[in-house]
Enzyme design. Structure first.
Site, mmCIF file in Angstrom:
data_model
loop_
_atom_site.group_PDB
_atom_site.id
_atom_site.type_symbol
_atom_site.label_atom_id
_atom_site.label_comp_id
_atom_site.label_asym_id
_atom_site.label_seq_id
_atom_site.Cartn_x
_atom_site.Cartn_y
_atom_site.Cartn_z
ATOM 1 C CE1 TYR A 143 -3.253 -2.967 0.853
ATOM 2 C CE2 TYR A 143 -4.550 -0.973 0.589
ATOM 3 C CZ TYR A 143 -4.464 -2.344 0.621
ATOM 4 O OH TYR A 143 -5.594 -3.094 0.420
ATOM 5 C CE LYS A 194 1.254 -17.882 -2.094
ATOM 6 N NZ LYS A 194 0.731 -19.248 -2.001
ATOM 7 C CG ASP A 227 -2.359 -20.319 -0.708
ATOM 8 O OD1 ASP A 227 -1.851 -20.342 0.432
ATOM 9 O OD2 ASP A 227 -1.796 -20.821 -1.709
ATOM 10 C CG ASP A 251 -8.420 -4.883 1.198
ATOM 11 O OD1 ASP A 251 -9.406 -4.355 1.745
ATOM 12 O OD2 ASP A 251 -8.280 -4.945 -0.037
ATOM 13 C CG ASP A 255 -14.061 -6.984 1.103
ATOM 14 O OD1 ASP A 255 -13.872 -6.197 2.050
ATOM 15 O OD2 ASP A 255 -14.498 -6.611 -0.004
HETATM 16 C C1 IPM Z 1 -10.548 -1.013 2.740
HETATM 17 C C2 IPM Z 1 -10.481 -0.623 1.276
HETATM 18 C C3 IPM Z 1 -9.197 0.125 0.962
HETATM 19 C C4 IPM Z 1 -8.052 -0.807 1.288
HETATM 20 C C5 IPM Z 1 -9.117 0.641 -0.489
HETATM 21 C C6 IPM Z 1 -10.216 1.637 -0.782
HETATM 22 C C7 IPM Z 1 -7.794 1.246 -0.828
HETATM 23 O O1 IPM Z 1 -10.644 -1.743 0.474
HETATM 24 O O2 IPM Z 1 -10.539 -0.113 3.593
HETATM 25 O O3 IPM Z 1 -10.673 -2.196 3.046
HETATM 26 O O4 IPM Z 1 -7.661 -1.640 0.467
HETATM 27 O O5 IPM Z 1 -7.526 -0.676 2.404
HETATM 28 MN MN MN Z 2 -11.189 -3.500 1.558
#
Ligand code: IPM
Ligand code: MN
Ligand code: NAD
Length: 360
Positions: A143, A194, A227, A251, A255
């Site tokens: 990042y 990884k 993974d 990240d 999700d």
């Molecule tokens: C999050 C988002 C951000 C990240 C993006 C918008 C850069 O996906 O806050 O999870 O990857 O950190």
């Molecule tokens: Mn995210």
């Protein structure tokens, strides 16, 4: 009331883009209830940073606002950033990374809880089977934006993003995860990397995990390649209590894990630097296709406000809010994404009414 809890706390509010302002408005109502009904000394400072402002006057995240947040604020409530009218996302990077990197918020803490069986997507599982916290490194990794493009647009084009990992950065997030595990009575800490492919950068993770972990002999430690961890999460989420990982994998894992919680509308997070100004936001993004329709789920923001109140030193409010959110889900007072029929604001109305009732 302790001296610190009596001190006025300043909270910067940044709705941002898309559904951000809609969900943050509901979070602000929650803070207002605590201010009015429990007398919390909270002062809110509203900022209009986001794509509209950027497209209007080129402003992303001005120096003076950064100073106010850094020197005067105790917390930030953020919605989300990202707008199709700014395809390069330059404003989003300035604001989001300006906060995360600028305030050195190295712990991205993302609790993964399933609040009701109604939200559990796995067969033969109950809500009680999911309860873990992801500690995502938040200031380094891929990042940081190091790298570049060379011979752009030609057949010989080269594109590079460096994955930056420092001993200090890796050590402090791993230590934070072990400390959290110890404080919360967890038995095990998992680390996902990884290191089989990224043998320089992630060998550091593996080594530091072993070294720091050895200082916590009462805690079991388990390393998985990321993974494989994704597979094991789905196969048996009960195995996990605390997961520590790098910025990018954190990240992605969170999700994936939002799937256990009822989707993006239910996943909360804190970008925390212990003892310092920290930022709280739903895990989700600006969801452009559903923006402006009053259908976005505000509950991830409500839960993030709960995390903020804990950070500000108010005990018990996070549990109170998560109890109300659970009841909203179980009684169907929720948005469509989690099986209800209410709009964003009406869901906020229900939560606010319940909160007022429970505080009186
Ligand atoms: C999050 C988002 C951000 C990240 C993006 C918008 C850069 O996906 O806050 O999870 O990857 O950190
Ligand atoms: Mn995210
Ligand atoms: P997203 O999280 O915005 O949306 C993913 C899916 O979840 C979509 O189907 C969306 O409709 C749904 N969703 C998200 N939040 C919801 C809510 N509160 N209620 C109901 N459904 C919800 O992710 P994306 O589509 O990949 O990204 C959209 C934009 O947001 C991009 O510009 C991205 O960079 C940005 N983003 C910003 C942040 C942040 O500011 N922290 C986080 C993630 C994504």
């Amino acid at each position: 009331m302790s001296e610190d809890s009596a001190r006025t706390k300043k909270i910067a509010i940044i709705g941002g883009d898309g559904i951000g302002p809609e969900v943050v408005a509901q979070g602000v109502r929650i803070l207002d209830v605590f201010r009015e009904q429990k007398g919390y000394p909270l002062e809110l400072i509203h900022y209009d940073f986001g794509a509209d402002r950027y497209l209007r006057d080129g402003v992303t995240f001005p120096e003076e606002a950064q100073r106010v947040i850094r020197e005067e604020c105790d917390a930030v409530l953020l919605g989300a950033l990202g707008d199709p009218r700014v395809p390069g996302l330059e404003h989003a990077r300035d604001i989001l990374f300006g906060l995360r990197f600028g305030l050195d918020l190295y712990c991205n803490v993302r609790p993964v809880v399933c609040l009701s069986d109604r939200l559990m997507p796995l067969k033969n599982r109950t809500a009680a089977d999911v309860n873990f916290t992801v500690f995502r490194e938040n200031t380094e990794g891929i990042y940081v934006g190091m790298g570049g493009q060379f011979k752009r647009g030609t057949p010989d084009e080269v594109a590079i993003n460096e994955d930056l990992n420092t001993r200090k950065g890796v050590e402090r997030i791993i230590r934070a995860a072990f400390e959290f595990a110890k404080e919360t009575g967890a038995k095990k800490v998992h680390m996902a990397d990884k290191s089989n492919a990224m043998r320089h950068a992630h060998e550091l993770w593996l080594r530091v995990f072993e070294e720091v972990g050895a200082e916590y002999p009462e805690l079991e430690r388990q390393h998985y390649y990321v993974d494989a961890l994704c597979l094991y999460l789905i196969q048996d989420p009960t195995e996990f209590e605390v997961i520590v990982t790098c910025n990018l994998f954190g990240d992605i894992i969170t999700d994936l894990a939002a799937g256990f919680q009822g989707g993006m509308g239910m996943a909360a997070s804190g970008n925390i630097r212990p003892g310092a100004v920290s930022m709280f936001e739903p895990v989700h993004g600006s969801a452009p296709p559903i923006a402006g329709k009053d259908i976005a789920n505000p509950l991830a923001t409500v839960l993030s406000v709960g995390m903020m109140l804990t950070h500000l030193g108010y005990e018990g409010d996070e549990a109170l809010l998560s109890g109300i959110v659970k009841d909203a889900v179980e009684s169907g007072h929720v948005t469509r994404d989690v099986g209800g029929e209410l709009g964003t604001k009406a869901t906020g109305d229900w939560v606010v009414a319940e909160l007022k009732k429970r505080l009186s």
